[in-house]
Design an enzyme around this catalytic site. Sequence first.
Site, PDB file in Angstrom:
ATOM      1  N   GLU A  57      -8.269  -5.846   6.920  1.00 55.81           N
ATOM      2  CA  GLU A  57      -8.062  -6.764   8.040  1.00 55.81           C
ATOM      3  C   GLU A  57      -9.247  -6.665   8.993  1.00 55.81           C
ATOM      4  OE1 GLU A  57      -4.488  -6.076  10.295  1.00 55.81           O
ATOM      5  OE2 GLU A  57      -3.310  -5.704   8.483  1.00 55.81           O
ATOM      6  N   GLU A  76       0.092  -0.360   7.268  1.00 53.13           N
ATOM      7  CA  GLU A  76      -0.294   0.592   8.306  1.00 53.13           C
ATOM      8  C   GLU A  76       0.772   1.660   8.547  1.00 53.13           C
ATOM      9  OE1 GLU A  76      -1.531  -1.670  11.769  1.00 53.13           O
ATOM     10  OE2 GLU A  76      -3.515  -1.912  10.903  1.00 53.13           O
TER      11      GLU A  76
END
Length: 696
Positions: A323, A158
């Site tokens: 995710e 991320e």
Amino acid sequence: MKTNYPTIHPNVKGFMHGGDYNPDQWLRYPEIIQEDYRLMKLAKSNTFSLNIFGWSAVEPEEGVYQFDWLDDIMENLAEQGSHVILATPSGARPAWLSQQYPEVLRVEQNRKRNLHGLRHNHCFTSPVYREKTRKLNRILAERYADHPALIMWHVSNEYGGECHCDMCQEAFREWLKNKYKNDLDALNHAWWTGFWSHTITDFGQIESPAQHGEYQIHAHNLDWKRFVTDQTIDFYRNEIEPLRELTPEIKITTNFMGNYPRMGPYLGLNYDQFAKEVDVVSWDSYPAWHGDYQEAWELAADVGFVHDLFRSLKGGQPFLVMECTPSLVNWHKVNKPKRPGMHLLSSMQSVAHGADSILYFQWRKGRGASEKFHGAVVDHVGNENNRVFREVAEVGDVLSRLRDVVGATTSPEVAIIYDWENQWAIDDAQALNVDNKKYLEACQSQYRAFWKRGVPVDIISMEKDFSNYKLLIAPMLYMIRPGVAERIEEFVANGGTFVATYWSGIVNENDLCFLGGFPGPLRQVLGIWAEEIDTLYENETKTSTFSSSHHLGLEGTYTAKDYCELIHPEGAQVLAEYQEDFYSGMPSLTVNQYGEGEAYYIASRNEDNFHEEFYQKIIDQLKLSSSFQEQLPEGVNAQVRTNGEQDFVFLMNFNDTRQVIKVPENVSYYDMISEKEITETIDFNPYQVYVFKKDK
Ligand code: GLA
Ligand code: ZN
């Protein structure tokens, strides 16, 4: 157009199911790691991401490497037939690194350097950080290049945020020199620095935007955001250099983020640029299901928008859900577990929009620290005898039945433009209702009309090719970068239908207003001139009435909220007029014939029923195909994926109530989930999903 994509690695034969696995936190508990292997089979999972935050476990001291644990895990996963997505661990650095090289730590906008701690706390310019990450990545690639479990690289985690250290300031100045070809006059013009005496006479005077310094020069802010994206990509390129060299066959991704609580994409980086650098797009999807402020189906429509956006980033190539949570997260305002059935439904929704994986954060709940109450496949109880585990196993089971769907895609006839730079510029503008500009919502409210009809949509930036679409919608296209208006004109001239709204064609790529009348370069194709815009208070509305004779056949009145733009037709036909205020009788909806096509202008922000009626007419007129031909009850959504030979139609009930669709006589559908033919009625339990397979 391409309809069937290969999987990301020849060893991957179906959906990937599994997720982030952090055994590096459990090395003191070998029996638990052993137990994981047993549970992985029971959870019908096959893919695990390793080493995401493993830096201090693989390099506990500078230059001292310890790979035994990772070797073991990789070996055991390979033995049981699982795949490994191997991460480069730059998302969080070990304490020794920060201690030895404090320059790797991020400097905040207030020019204060952070202490060691948290994660995603590094400078993306620092040569030391770049050297250390590249070196470790090289060692990882050398060690695991030929490992039978390795199927993909997960680079960092991320990427996001920005650093304001001296090195980043210098890099920003270099970036500007390059962009403006060393010409300060060009920069001063683009930034409109005559304003408040802000003229720059030396590149050394430039700093990154800061609340205690400069932040009201909009083009400066825009350039900084562009620089942050470019510098992050540059850091990423540095990370992947050894991976490309040593494992050229292994695909690379980095996990992109969503934005919450309003479901959208992360705004800190321009993913439209970043997507060009990855082999496959992946993202982390955490909608707050069962919130008390939105119906599940309303949230589902917004989530659908984001999935479609991520699919569209690489022109329809399937993406990965890197995710999601099988139950709850630990960082929503109210952390509510998914109700029974929602995990399968939301997983199927991801797949319906183009995902080829359902991966979780995370495999096993940690014992300590901030994520110990974040949902995981294996809870602290440590066994398979609980609801969440069973629902995960069910998803694994269903995914194995849907194997044929992998690689299939969707080729929509409709595209909505959503553009990061446009979002940045709109957010920055000091105008309208400052906290209620809602560009994303404006896009999502148009999108909902298609979602309700099961009409597939791509979400694209203004840079993408428009020529394959029949309908192009550009809500609030405030910024128009060079060449875009020309491509829109060409699209319409060649027979395309274009829809624009209020507050379009206002500024150029430097956030300088177009002179000579809005909507700037779109004025001709739209056949209107926008003179003023009225901003309404929250409880204020205005009505419009459709004109009696026009080809769409719309009738009656509709309600505007937030914004009413006052426009004059310049060749366009008026389809509706305002009924109130000093602009009563002025046009609120127009259409302009341009070449072979038509260009609509929606001058006000309207309530949803306007979009539904308006787009239904357009859908009929353009004969846009829908994923499913029967009428869908509210909250039941249809999406389709096709591999060129077969269509896979997903029907999803986002209501917590039973729903029924009547099946016409002599029609039957084969449902891949129950493996049964469905006739007479499609009967949905709360949150139930069907996946119908049909030959083309
Ligand atoms: C992000 C991170 C994960 C984890 C989850 C929790 O997506 O990538 O490491 O922190 O959030 O939801
Ligand atoms: Zn920095």
